[in-house]
Design an enzyme around this catalytic site. Structure first.
Site, mmCIF file in Angstrom:
data_model
loop_
_atom_site.group_PDB
_atom_site.id
_atom_site.type_symbol
_atom_site.label_atom_id
_atom_site.label_comp_id
_atom_site.label_asym_id
_atom_site.label_seq_id
_atom_site.Cartn_x
_atom_site.Cartn_y
_atom_site.Cartn_z
ATOM 1 N N ASP A 190 6.472 -2.967 -18.309
ATOM 2 C CA ASP A 190 6.230 -3.297 -19.730
ATOM 3 C C ASP A 190 4.833 -2.876 -20.176
ATOM 4 O O ASP A 190 4.538 -2.857 -21.363
ATOM 5 C CB ASP A 190 6.428 -4.797 -19.989
ATOM 6 C CG ASP A 190 5.468 -5.701 -19.233
ATOM 7 O OD1 ASP A 190 4.739 -5.214 -18.346
ATOM 8 O OD2 ASP A 190 5.449 -6.914 -19.525
ATOM 9 N N TYR B 121 -3.378 3.333 -15.057
ATOM 10 C CA TYR B 121 -2.080 2.963 -14.447
ATOM 11 C C TYR B 121 -0.963 3.053 -15.479
ATOM 12 O O TYR B 121 0.035 3.753 -15.271
ATOM 13 C CB TYR B 121 -2.147 1.547 -13.864
ATOM 14 C CG TYR B 121 -0.775 0.956 -13.572
ATOM 15 C CD1 TYR B 121 0.051 1.525 -12.607
ATOM 16 C CD2 TYR B 121 -0.296 -0.143 -14.287
ATOM 17 C CE1 TYR B 121 1.323 1.009 -12.352
ATOM 18 C CE2 TYR B 121 0.972 -0.664 -14.039
ATOM 19 C CZ TYR B 121 1.777 -0.090 -13.071
ATOM 20 O OH TYR B 121 3.033 -0.597 -12.827
HETATM 21 P P1 NAD Z 1 3.391 -1.822 -4.390
HETATM 22 O O1 NAD Z 1 2.037 -1.285 -4.669
HETATM 23 O O2 NAD Z 1 3.531 -3.143 -3.719
HETATM 24 O O3 NAD Z 1 4.217 -0.777 -3.489
HETATM 25 C C1 NAD Z 1 4.195 0.598 -3.743
HETATM 26 C C2 NAD Z 1 4.865 1.296 -2.550
HETATM 27 O O4 NAD Z 1 4.894 2.704 -2.838
HETATM 28 C C3 NAD Z 1 4.102 1.106 -1.239
HETATM 29 O O5 NAD Z 1 5.001 0.820 -0.199
HETATM 30 C C4 NAD Z 1 3.419 2.454 -1.032
HETATM 31 O O6 NAD Z 1 3.202 2.774 0.334
HETATM 32 C C5 NAD Z 1 4.426 3.395 -1.677
HETATM 33 N N1 NAD Z 1 3.797 4.655 -2.130
HETATM 34 C C6 NAD Z 1 2.669 4.796 -2.874
HETATM 35 N N2 NAD Z 1 2.401 6.104 -3.056
HETATM 36 C C7 NAD Z 1 3.387 6.796 -2.432
HETATM 37 C C8 NAD Z 1 3.667 8.182 -2.290
HETATM 38 N N3 NAD Z 1 2.866 9.124 -2.814
HETATM 39 N N4 NAD Z 1 4.775 8.542 -1.589
HETATM 40 C C9 NAD Z 1 5.592 7.603 -1.045
HETATM 41 N N5 NAD Z 1 5.362 6.284 -1.146
HETATM 42 C C10 NAD Z 1 4.276 5.880 -1.830
HETATM 43 O O7 NAD Z 1 4.129 -1.801 -5.799
HETATM 44 P P2 NAD Z 1 5.196 -2.825 -6.402
HETATM 45 O O8 NAD Z 1 4.468 -3.939 -7.054
HETATM 46 O O9 NAD Z 1 6.246 -3.100 -5.393
HETATM 47 O O10 NAD Z 1 5.799 -1.918 -7.578
HETATM 48 C C11 NAD Z 1 6.919 -1.074 -7.348
HETATM 49 C C12 NAD Z 1 7.269 -0.376 -8.646
HETATM 50 O O11 NAD Z 1 7.548 -1.328 -9.670
HETATM 51 C C13 NAD Z 1 6.159 0.521 -9.199
HETATM 52 O O12 NAD Z 1 6.740 1.681 -9.709
HETATM 53 C C14 NAD Z 1 5.538 -0.321 -10.297
HETATM 54 O O13 NAD Z 1 4.967 0.504 -11.305
HETATM 55 C C15 NAD Z 1 6.757 -1.070 -10.817
HETATM 56 N N6 NAD Z 1 6.489 -2.374 -11.438
HETATM 57 C C16 NAD Z 1 5.732 -3.303 -10.787
HETATM 58 C C17 NAD Z 1 5.532 -4.550 -11.366
HETATM 59 C C18 NAD Z 1 4.731 -5.625 -10.669
HETATM 60 O O14 NAD Z 1 4.497 -6.679 -11.255
HETATM 61 N N7 NAD Z 1 4.313 -5.449 -9.441
HETATM 62 C C19 NAD Z 1 6.099 -4.844 -12.626
HETATM 63 C C20 NAD Z 1 6.868 -3.851 -13.251
HETATM 64 C C21 NAD Z 1 7.068 -2.625 -12.640
#
Ligand code: NAD
Ligand code: TYD
Length: 337
Positions: free
Chosen positions: A125, A149
């Site tokens: 969001d 970001y």
């Molecule tokens: P996180 O940071 O916990 O995990 C990200 C994962 O991606 C990690 O395991 C990392 O090793 C992997 N990664 C990073 N760069 C990489 C690359 N170049 N190649 C392969 N793997 C790679 O993130 P999260 O909080 O689990 O978020 C996951 C997704 O959800 C993201 O796309 C984020 O934008 C989206 N999102 C997160 C939230 C939140 O509150 N955390 C809310 C909405 C959307």
């Protein structure tokens, strides 16, 4: 079904893999670079019979992406992999450009060339920026990203949607609000406050602490993604809002009360530059088209999350060592007001 999950060793991706393992007999390939945020311990509870294969690699590596797709022939790619933390994007934006834009493009190209029948792009969001009350963003709300970001996520959303318009790749984009739950890296508000409070360390509140976030339990998010895959349309965007909008200080007070710690642990620090004041989403479209609902009441989800961090002190101390200490000093050092 065969799932290619990217970022499945991170917080939400690993919850999605655990959910697939529990409720389906899907074949899962999990492509993850294991950055500071990726952790195979998050998948340690997967039962032995689950068809899960881990591929250690970068989504920017076109050769690896294509050979992984070619081998698995996935029914769907669920794309979680990202650099995901606003504060880190302010300190070092480059990796956000690389993974969130270049990496997403590389996956889309692989999916297009090898004709993957479904691509679910996981977004946020935050692409809508700060929302003035009493408004809520629906899927047509203008994109007004504030941080490197959110700008990189907005760009990746547009890239993904362009692959539907131009190449007819069946892409669906989901945009969720702030997630919380077990296994979240303790750089984000809720796990950082829980783990600092457990250790009687100061809880850094940015500015006046009255910024509003709409909290979504991670398992509710994972169910929403499945609903969007099963019942959502290609080329469509779905917002996924949480069960509770709260100012940050209220969240922190609830954490302190649950842990029986004093409010004097809260410490006002210099605000985050470009800090979005309020996020607010309408998930009406997803609810109407798929029947999905956020089920976890915030107080209950918070209680479960706190219990998890209390009984997983080893996990917390491992992820809070090394690189984390360096990040903590860079982000919080010299921020006292
Ligand atoms: P996180 O940071 O916990 O995990 C990200 C994962 O991606 C990690 O395991 C990392 O090793 C992997 N990664 C990073 N760069 C990489 C690359 N170049 N190649 C392969 N793997 C790679 O993130 P999260 O909080 O689990 O978020 C996951 C997704 O959800 C993201 O796309 C984020 O934008 C989206 N999102 C997160 C939230 C939140 O509150 N955390 C809310 C909405 C959307
Ligand atoms: P965060 O978990 O980083 O998510 P996002 O910025 O993507 O919404 O932060 C949630 C809110 O908590 C946000 O308003 C910033 C605030 N915050 C603090 O006040 N102190 C902190 O130490 C952190 C990490 C966040």
């Amino acid at each position: 079904m065969r799932f290619l999950v990217t970022g499945g060793a991170g917080f939400i991706g690993s919850a999605f893999v655990r959910m697939l393992a529990k409720s389906t007999n899907a074949e899962i390939v999990n492509l993850d670079k294991l950055t500071y945020a990726g952790n195979l311990e998050n998948l340690a509870s997967l039962p032995a019979h689950v068809k899960h294969r881990f591929v250690h690699g970068d989504i920017c590596d076109a050769k690896l992406v294509e050979s992984t797709i070619e081998q698995l022939r996935p029914d769907v790619i669920v794309h979680f992999a990202a650099e995901s933390h606003v504060d880190r994007s302010i300190l070092s934006p480059d990796a956000f450009f690389e993974t969130n834009l270049r990496g997403t493009l590389t996956l889309l190209e692989g999916a297009r060339k090898l004709k993957v029948p479904r691509f679910l792009h996981v977004s946020t969001d935050e692409v809508y920026g700060s929302i003035e009350p009493p408004h809520e963003a629906d899927e047509n709300y203008p994109l007004r990203a504030s941080s490197p970001y959110s700008a990189s996520k907005a760009g990746s959303d547009l890239l993904a949607l362009s692959y539907f318009v131009t190449y007819k790749l069946p892409v669906t984009v989901t945009r969720a609000s702030n997630n919380y739950g077990p296994y979240q890296f303790p750089e984000k508000l809720i796990p950082l406050m829980i783990s600092n409070a457990i250790e009687d360390k100061p809880l850094p509140i940015y500015g006046d602490g009255m910024q509003i976030r709409d909290w979504l339990y991670v398992d509710d998010h994972c169910r929403a993604i499945m609903a969007a895959i099963e019942k959502g349309g290609p080329g469509e965007i779905y917002n996924i809002g949480g069960s509770r909008a709260l100012p940050n200080v209220d969240v922190v007070r609830k954490i302190l009360a649950a842990l029986d710690k004093p409010e004097s642990l809260m410490q006002t620090v210099k605000d985050r530059p470009g800090h979005d004041r309020r996020y607010a989403l309408s998930s009406e479209k997803l609810m109407r088209e798929t029947g999905w609902r956020a089920e976890m009441p915030f107080e209950e989800g918070l209680k479960e999350t706190i219990a998890w961090y209390r009984s997983n002190g080893d996990w917390v101390s491992r992820v809070k060592s090394g690189e984390y200490l360096h990040y903590y000093e860079r982000n919080y050092g010299g921020r006292a007001v």
